[in-house]
Design an enzyme around this catalytic site. Structure first.
Site, short mmCIF file in Angstrom:
data_model
loop_
_atom_site.label_atom_id
_atom_site.label_comp_id
_atom_site.label_asym_id
_atom_site.label_seq_id
_atom_site.Cartn_x
_atom_site.Cartn_y
_atom_site.Cartn_z
N LYS A 47 -6.99 3.41 -3.27
CA LYS A 47 -7.41 3.39 -1.85
C LYS A 47 -7.62 4.81 -1.39
CE LYS A 47 -5.36 2.01 2.62
NZ LYS A 47 -4.19 1.33 3.24
N ASP A 97 0.86 -1.19 0.00
CA ASP A 97 0.00 0.00 0.00
C ASP A 97 0.90 1.23 0.00
OD1 ASP A 97 -1.75 -2.11 0.52
OD2 ASP A 97 -3.03 -0.89 1.82
N LYS A 118 -10.39 0.22 -2.35
CA LYS A 118 -10.23 0.01 -0.91
C LYS A 118 -10.54 1.29 -0.15
CE LYS A 118 -6.85 -1.37 2.64
NZ LYS A 118 -5.48 -1.86 2.91
#
Length: 327
Positions: free
Chosen positions: A227, A164, A263
């Site tokens: 995300k 991430d 996400k």
């Protein structure tokens, strides 16, 4: 049982990787966002969509399989990570899973800082649950560029199968889309075979239009997921931001045929909120995205509330929230 095992598959073994494409500034600059219309659409979701009884339990179990169970605290220890990994292996009490016929259900991943990657990999050995590492100077993304690239490599070498990354917000705020594209492309290449999620830190991007454009640039540069947040900003995942990002994903898929994952992270702590996000995904992207390889929740406390709701479904009684701690 077969369906619950799918929750442990790595996204890149189910969905083709996003190869990216050349930066298309015309496409990026055409992306706009009508805030009032977006907020009206988002406001209809919580009150309009309702699932009950067995259907609700099924949706909540699906949400469990999509959770990146997360600990990102300065006081993380191997003991805490061990407990978190045990919870990822068995996220809901065994008797509840047995009553639901969902033995084998796991979370989608465990997400930790780099120093906790190796312990997490060890604790999850044999489970099929991937370890995700936050990287590139998380959460601010302001460390030297070569160190951000090196951090990715260190986490991949330690066994992280998902990375991430955080983007440089200044590139978005100054409209330097080429710099954002080049940065994201370099991060994607450094990840190698590891799945890459691009954290946009939407609460710090200023406008929904910036969110839409940053989403497109990240996908063009090869992000497998986009995300919302690090969870450390003052404003994290919201329904309006999610709607903008999801529609960017839909536009990208329509143009390229490539499915990008989504996400939302930060601030999603209640089972009813998870149901609202799943309804949004179903309506805007369709059933293909209702799987761990294309949708994840970045959360920790969410799991406890879902387990509490599932216990109520099975027993008819609510228990105290403290009985369902994540770790």
């Amino acid at each position: 049982m077969h369906e619950t095992r799918l929750a442990t598959h790595l996204p890149q073994t189910v969905e083709p990787r996003n190869p990216g494409l050349a930066l298309d500034l015309d496409w990026v600059m055409r992306a706009t966002a009508n805030r009032s219309a977006i907020e009206r659409r988002a406001a209809t979701l919580p009150g309009r969509r309702s699932v009950k009884k067995d259907h609700q339990a099924a949706w909540l179990a699906r949400a469990v399989s999509m959770i990146d169970l997360t600990t990102l605290s300065g006081d993380d220890t191997e003991g805490r990570v061990r407990r978190l990994c045990a919870k990822a292996r068995q996220p809901v009490r065994a008797d509840i899973l047995e009553a639901l016929g969902l033995e084998g259900l796991t979370t989608g991943a465990v997400c930790v800082y780099h120093d906790m990657v190796a312990p997490a990999v060890s604790f999850l050995e044999g489970s099929g649950i991937p370890v995700a590492a936050v990287s590139t100077g998380f959460p601010a993304g302001l460390s030297p560029f070569h160190l951000r690239l090196a951090e990715i490599g260190e986490s991949v070498n330690a066994g992280a199968q998902e990375i991430d990354i955080v983007i440089s917000r200044r590139h978005v705020l100054s409209g330097n889309w080429q710099a954002l594209y080049d940065e994201m492309r370099a991060f994607r290449e450094a990840c190698g075979d590891a799945h890459v999620k691009a954290i946009l830190a939407t609460g710090e991007l200023g406008t929904l239009q910036n969110v839409a454009r940053a989403s497109l640039v990240a996908m063009m540069a090869g992000a497998d997921f986009i995300k919302t947040s690090t969870g450390k900003e003052s404003v994290n995942a919201t329904l309006p931001v999610s709607l903008v990002m999801i529609r960017a994903i839909r536009d990208f898929h329509d143009a390229t045929g490539v499915r990008i994952g989504y996400k939302p992270a930060g601030g999603i702590s209640k089972a009813k909120d998870a149901l609202t996000y799943l309804a949004l995904i179903k309506e805007e992207l369709g059933d293909d995205w209702l799987s761990p390889h294309l949708f994840r929740f970045g959360a920790s406390s969410l799991l406890g509330d879902i387990e509490r709701q599932l216990e109520h479904h099975v027993t008819g009684a609510y228990s105290a929230a403290w009985r369902h701690a994540s770790a």
